[in-house]
Design an enzyme around this catalytic site. Structure first.
Site, PDB file in Angstrom:
ATOM      1  N   ASN A   1       0.825  -1.213   0.000  1.00  0.00           N
ATOM      2  CA  ASN A   1       0.000   0.000   0.000  1.00  0.00           C
ATOM      3  C   ASN A   1       0.856   1.258   0.000  1.00  0.00           C
ATOM      4  O   ASN A   1       0.575   2.230  -0.714  1.00  0.00           O
ATOM      5  CB  ASN A   1      -0.908   0.019   1.232  1.00  0.00           C
ATOM      6  CG  ASN A   1      -2.064  -0.951   1.133  1.00  0.00           C
ATOM      7  OD1 ASN A   1      -2.345  -1.498   0.071  1.00  0.00           O
ATOM      8  ND2 ASN A   1      -2.751  -1.167   2.245  1.00  0.00           N
TER       9      ASN A   1
ATOM     10  N   ARG B   1     -11.099  -4.417 -14.278  1.00  0.00           N
ATOM     11  CA  ARG B   1      -9.885  -5.148 -13.909  1.00  0.00           C
ATOM     12  C   ARG B   1     -10.106  -6.609 -14.280  1.00  0.00           C
ATOM     13  O   ARG B   1     -11.056  -7.238 -13.803  1.00  0.00           O
ATOM     14  CB  ARG B   1      -9.584  -5.020 -12.411  1.00  0.00           C
ATOM     15  CG  ARG B   1      -9.268  -3.601 -11.961  1.00  0.00           C
ATOM     16  CD  ARG B   1      -8.671  -3.582 -10.557  1.00  0.00           C
ATOM     17  NE  ARG B   1      -8.571  -2.240 -10.027  1.00  0.00           N
ATOM     18  CZ  ARG B   1      -7.586  -1.391 -10.308  1.00  0.00           C
ATOM     19  NH1 ARG B   1      -6.626  -1.751 -11.138  1.00  0.00           N
ATOM     20  NH2 ARG B   1      -7.563  -0.185  -9.765  1.00  0.00           N
TER      21      ARG B   1
ATOM     22  N   ARG C   1      -5.649   1.769 -13.112  1.00  0.00           N
ATOM     23  CA  ARG C   1      -4.256   1.875 -12.678  1.00  0.00           C
ATOM     24  C   ARG C   1      -3.684   0.535 -12.225  1.00  0.00           C
ATOM     25  O   ARG C   1      -4.284  -0.170 -11.433  1.00  0.00           O
ATOM     26  CB  ARG C   1      -4.153   2.904 -11.546  1.00  0.00           C
ATOM     27  CG  ARG C   1      -2.715   3.184 -11.107  1.00  0.00           C
ATOM     28  CD  ARG C   1      -2.666   4.182  -9.982  1.00  0.00           C
ATOM     29  NE  ARG C   1      -3.068   5.496 -10.410  1.00  0.00           N
ATOM     30  CZ  ARG C   1      -3.918   6.270  -9.733  1.00  0.00           C
ATOM     31  NH1 ARG C   1      -4.461   5.831  -8.623  1.00  0.00           N
ATOM     32  NH2 ARG C   1      -4.217   7.469 -10.164  1.00  0.00           N
TER      33      ARG C   1
ATOM     34  N   HIS D   1     -16.136   2.641 -14.538  1.00  0.00           N
ATOM     35  CA  HIS D   1     -15.892   1.891 -13.312  1.00  0.00           C
ATOM     36  C   HIS D   1     -17.087   1.018 -12.947  1.00  0.00           C
ATOM     37  O   HIS D   1     -17.027   0.214 -12.021  1.00  0.00           O
ATOM     38  CB  HIS D   1     -15.571   2.875 -12.180  1.00  0.00           C
ATOM     39  CG  HIS D   1     -15.004   2.242 -10.955  1.00  0.00           C
ATOM     40  ND1 HIS D   1     -15.688   2.194  -9.762  1.00  0.00           N
ATOM     41  CD2 HIS D   1     -13.824   1.616 -10.723  1.00  0.00           C
ATOM     42  CE1 HIS D   1     -14.945   1.586  -8.846  1.00  0.00           C
ATOM     43  NE2 HIS D   1     -13.814   1.216  -9.398  1.00  0.00           N
TER      44      HIS D   1
ATOM     45  N   TYR E   1     -11.796 -10.026  -2.154  1.00  0.00           N
ATOM     46  CA  TYR E   1     -12.582  -8.798  -2.038  1.00  0.00           C
ATOM     47  C   TYR E   1     -14.024  -9.153  -1.678  1.00  0.00           C
ATOM     48  O   TYR E   1     -14.643  -9.985  -2.351  1.00  0.00           O
ATOM     49  CB  TYR E   1     -12.595  -8.023  -3.359  1.00  0.00           C
ATOM     50  CG  TYR E   1     -11.321  -7.301  -3.733  1.00  0.00           C
ATOM     51  CD1 TYR E   1     -10.093  -7.650  -3.178  1.00  0.00           C
ATOM     52  CD2 TYR E   1     -11.337  -6.270  -4.667  1.00  0.00           C
ATOM     53  CE1 TYR E   1      -8.931  -6.990  -3.535  1.00  0.00           C
ATOM     54  CE2 TYR E   1     -10.169  -5.607  -5.033  1.00  0.00           C
ATOM     55  CZ  TYR E   1      -8.971  -5.974  -4.468  1.00  0.00           C
ATOM     56  OH  TYR E   1      -7.812  -5.329  -4.828  1.00  0.00           O
TER      57      TYR E   1
ATOM     58  N   ARG F   1     -13.875   2.105   4.652  1.00  0.00           N
ATOM     59  CA  ARG F   1     -12.660   1.308   4.725  1.00  0.00           C
ATOM     60  C   ARG F   1     -11.404   2.165   4.614  1.00  0.00           C
ATOM     61  O   ARG F   1     -10.436   1.956   5.317  1.00  0.00           O
ATOM     62  CB  ARG F   1     -12.656   0.262   3.606  1.00  0.00           C
ATOM     63  CG  ARG F   1     -11.499  -0.711   3.693  1.00  0.00           C
ATOM     64  CD  ARG F   1     -11.300  -1.446   2.396  1.00  0.00           C
ATOM     65  NE  ARG F   1     -10.557  -0.632   1.443  1.00  0.00           N
ATOM     66  CZ  ARG F   1     -10.670  -0.729   0.124  1.00  0.00           C
ATOM     67  NH1 ARG F   1     -11.537  -1.558  -0.400  1.00  0.00           N
ATOM     68  NH2 ARG F   1      -9.944   0.028  -0.678  1.00  0.00           N
TER      69      ARG F   1
ATOM     70  N   HIS G   1     -15.028  -4.219   0.037  1.00  0.00           N
ATOM     71  CA  HIS G   1     -14.998  -3.526  -1.247  1.00  0.00           C
ATOM     72  C   HIS G   1     -16.378  -3.043  -1.695  1.00  0.00           C
ATOM     73  O   HIS G   1     -16.489  -2.215  -2.597  1.00  0.00           O
ATOM     74  CB  HIS G   1     -14.404  -4.468  -2.304  1.00  0.00           C
ATOM     75  CG  HIS G   1     -14.055  -3.821  -3.590  1.00  0.00           C
ATOM     76  ND1 HIS G   1     -14.754  -4.054  -4.756  1.00  0.00           N
ATOM     77  CD2 HIS G   1     -13.074  -2.932  -3.920  1.00  0.00           C
ATOM     78  CE1 HIS G   1     -14.215  -3.352  -5.745  1.00  0.00           C
ATOM     79  NE2 HIS G   1     -13.196  -2.668  -5.260  1.00  0.00           N
TER      80      HIS G   1
END
Length: 692
Positions: A41, A377, A407, A437, A472, A568, A596
């Site tokens: 992270n 993704r 990303r 997204h 997730y 979160r 998530h």
């Protein structure tokens, strides 16, 4: 308006990750994984956020004054907090985790700890398995510029005291080599022997220390060889021109190439490194003092994801096998079951395999004419993408909206986009200024002669990615509701023709209606509170940062609306402030799965509204992305999500407040660990289905 800068808020989230690594009730090898997560992270934080702050600091003063924050001050606060956390990280590893590993019968050795017999074995291992993987670079006058790869660990060798017989040897020499972790296959080497007891432990060595042992034989013309480590993180922001025209795929390729050679964001170095070595690296790379960050002897702690477990299940989380779905058929076709009723999927508790299975079924169904999907993704070995390619080969019209600007996943997405294009799918890339997204799937099926085609939709808070679906925590809806299907179709038509979605009765779609409708729902709660009605908002998101949404929640709080935030990551709203946010509370949950899902709940005068979404409450999600929030129209599904959400609200084992204090159970109050309770609840549902 009182807010916490997003970067400082994000660091609070990473501090919660570090707290899990410090928690003695977390299994020991899982604590190592949390250290790996913390390190990974922080790498991304420097590559993205610190790099961005540094770019802002370099803006002209006139331009900086137009920003809502003071980047120079925020950068200073961020770096100070990072330094504090890194010191705490080091203490956690050295003083807590390593001793606990030793007590459990696993010892992580340094080169200096090796016995003569072990050193001999390691030297032989170096000669046979490592030496040929090393590529030395001498930092002398013949080298004009040194390029360091992003996120790679390098070892530096400071050579002094040449042996008398070595002719023309420099009195001092600096050599650099990349640590060959990938080519070696692991960052760790397990030494032979050991029984996994404190007296006869399994013993492990960093690959770095294998090289340290072998270094004198590698540089035999010098009597003294000092070895230290460095690692560079580069600016990860993609430099994509703000234009719609042109070949976006080519631009992404170009930007990825620039990322590899991007500006340095951070150079981690061993504080024991000789000043001569650090000076040579700065000179050959052009790295400035402001980019130097003291690290430790070892870098890239994310490599601890691959730390050997020696079969010690007692040091890992107990297994939670994926649960069968309580309403979807476990074998046979899924489409008829979806035609009968809506179904919710809760991953990773329930198997994500229902999604590629549905796609394979659609690919082989002669009545299915078209499949449309958004891919944000994609897993490297994507069963989803393979099913889409099969559908194309079977004559289906396949439309895939592929996000090339996700990303760190651009390369995988490009790979599958090209394979889909070659197969004959209609691949759509989003315009440069807009990301997709939303997580949507639409299957069109001809059900009978003369009947209009029927639409089957899948809407999710998480990605079409089998790899992340295992870690997730997300929710997804399977539905054949005609109105929902028609609105999902409008979203796809926007990508195909640019026609904005209109007359949306159910879906909230960014950047068109999501912000406006959310503000209306908040205002409605405030109006009800002023009338003395019960008014509340439950908001579960990864991030809350948008100033407009924060202002609306502050106003609702002042009107008497109870606002519960489950955040979160980034939380810029400051709860519990008298006269401003005294009716707002906040908690965050860090446990074995990454939370998530996004859930929005509004009291709505007693007729509660529940939305699931891909969208956080950040400006980019509301204004510069295509996002979808979808309602749960049926009471049974709303109750299902509310029960899971209420378990998180009741968590008194893993939940932490805004200040990162654990919200522990009071005396006599039973402990509630939300993720474990959710698993057990869904296990009961699956068991009831089995009995039926």
């Amino acid at each position: 308006m009182k807010t916490l800068p997003r970067d400082l808020s994000w660091l609070r989230f990473n501090a919660r990750v570090l707290q899990e690594a410090q928690c003695p009730t977390v299994p020991l090898l899982e604590r190592l994984k949390f250290l790996a997560i913390f390190s990974s992270n922080l790498d991304e934080f420097f590559k993205v956020r610190v790099a961005t702050l540094r770019r802002l600091v370099k803006l002209k003063k006139k331009t900086r004054t137009q920003l809502q924050t003071r980047p120079k001050r925020v950068l200073a606060e961020v770096l100070a907090e990072v330094h504090r956390q890194q010191e705490e990280f080091g203490r956690t590893f050295r003083e807590q985790v390593l001793p606990a590993l030793g007590e459990a019968g696993i010892r992580l050795l340094r080169a200096e700890d090796l016995s003569a017999e072990q050193r001999e074995w390691v030297q032989q291992y170096f000669n046979e398995k490592v030496r040929d993987l090393l590529s030395p670079v001498v930092l002398d006058d013949t080298l004009h510029q040194l390029f360091l790869k992003d996120q790679a660990v390098y070892l530096t060798f400071f050579l002094t005291k040449p042996v008398a017989k070595a002719k023309k040897a420099d009195a001092e020499r600096v050599v650099l080599m990349e640590l060959p972790t990938k080519r070696h296959g692991s960052r760790f080497v397990a030494l032979p022997g050991g029984q996994g007891t404190p007296d006869e432990p399994h013993e492990v060595l960093f690959l770095d220390d294998v090289v340290r042992v072998g270094a004198p034989s590698l540089f035999a013309t010098y009597q003294k060889v000092k070895v230290h480590a460095i690692k560079l993180s580069r600016d990860a922001e993609l430099d994509i021109e703000e234009e719609v025209s042109g070949d976006l795929l080519a631009k992404i390729r170009s930007s990825l190439a620039k990322r590899a050679t991007g500006y340095p964001a951070r150079l981690l170095f061993d504080p024991e490194m000789p000043k001569e070595v650090l000076r040579a690296i700065k000179q050959k790379t052009g790295i400035a003092d402001e980019e130097l960050v003291e690290g430790s002897r070892y870098h890239n702690f994310r490599d601890f994801f691959g730390f050997p477990s020696f079969g010690r299940k007692d040091l890992l989380n107990p297994e939670w096998p994926e649960l069968p779905h309580p309403t979807l058929p476990r074998t046979g076709p899924l489409l008829p079951a979806i035609a009968q009723r809506d179904h919710l999927l809760h991953v990773p508790y329930q198997s994500f395999d229902a999604v590629p299975r549905l796609l394979r079924e659609a690919a082989n169904d002669p009545k299915v004419s078209a499949i449309s999907i958004t891919l944000y993704r994609v897993a490297p070995k994507s069963a989803v993408a393979k099913a889409l390619i099969k559908a194309v080969k079977n004559g289906k019209q396949v439309t895939a909206v592929v996000e090339l600007k996700a990303r760190f996943d651009e390369e995988s997405n490009m790979h599958w986009a090209e394979k889909l294009q070659r197969a004959g799918a209609h691949v759509i890339f989003t315009p440069a200024e807009l990301k997709c997204h939303a997580k949507l799937l639409l299957i069109t099926r001809r059900e009978g002669d003369g009947e209009a085609p029927r639409r089957y939709a899948y809407l999710s808070t998480g990605n079409f990615n089998e790899a992340t679906a295992g870690i997730y925590a997300d929710h997804a809806l399977f539905t054949a509701n005609a109105e929902i299907g028609a609105e999902v179709d409008q979203v796809f038509r926007y990508f195909q023709s640019g026609t904005e979605p209109t007359h949306l009765q159910h879906l909230l779609v960014a950047p068109f209606t999501l912000r406006k409708q959310l503000l209306k729902l908040i205002a409605h709660e405030a109006a009800n509170a002023r009338k003395g009605k019960d008014a509340y908002i439950l908001l579960k998101v990864n991030a809350l940062e948008d100033p407009g949404m924060i202002a609306a929640l502050y106003e609702a709080s002042q009107a008497g609306v109870r606002v519960e935030l489950l955040i979160r990551g980034i939380g810029s709203l400051v709860p519990g402030q008298p006269g401003l946010s005294e009716n707002i509370s906040q908690r965050g949950l860090v446990d074995r799965y990454l939370e998530h899902a996004r859930i929005y709940v509004f009291a709505n005068g007693g007729e509660e509204k529940v939305y699931l979404s891909s969208a956080d409450w950040m400006t980019r999600n509301l204004d510069r992305r295509v996002e979808v929030a979808f309602p749960l129209l049926y009471e049974t599904l709303r109750a299902q999500v509310r029960h899971l959400l209420d378990l998180e609200r009741a968590d008194n084992v893993k939940a932490r407040d805004f200040e990162n204090h654990l919200l522990l159970s009071a005396e006599g109050e039973p402990p509630v660990r939300a993720q474990e309770a959710q698993y057990q609840h869904l296990k009961k549902l699956a068991g009831r289905r089995a009995k039926k």
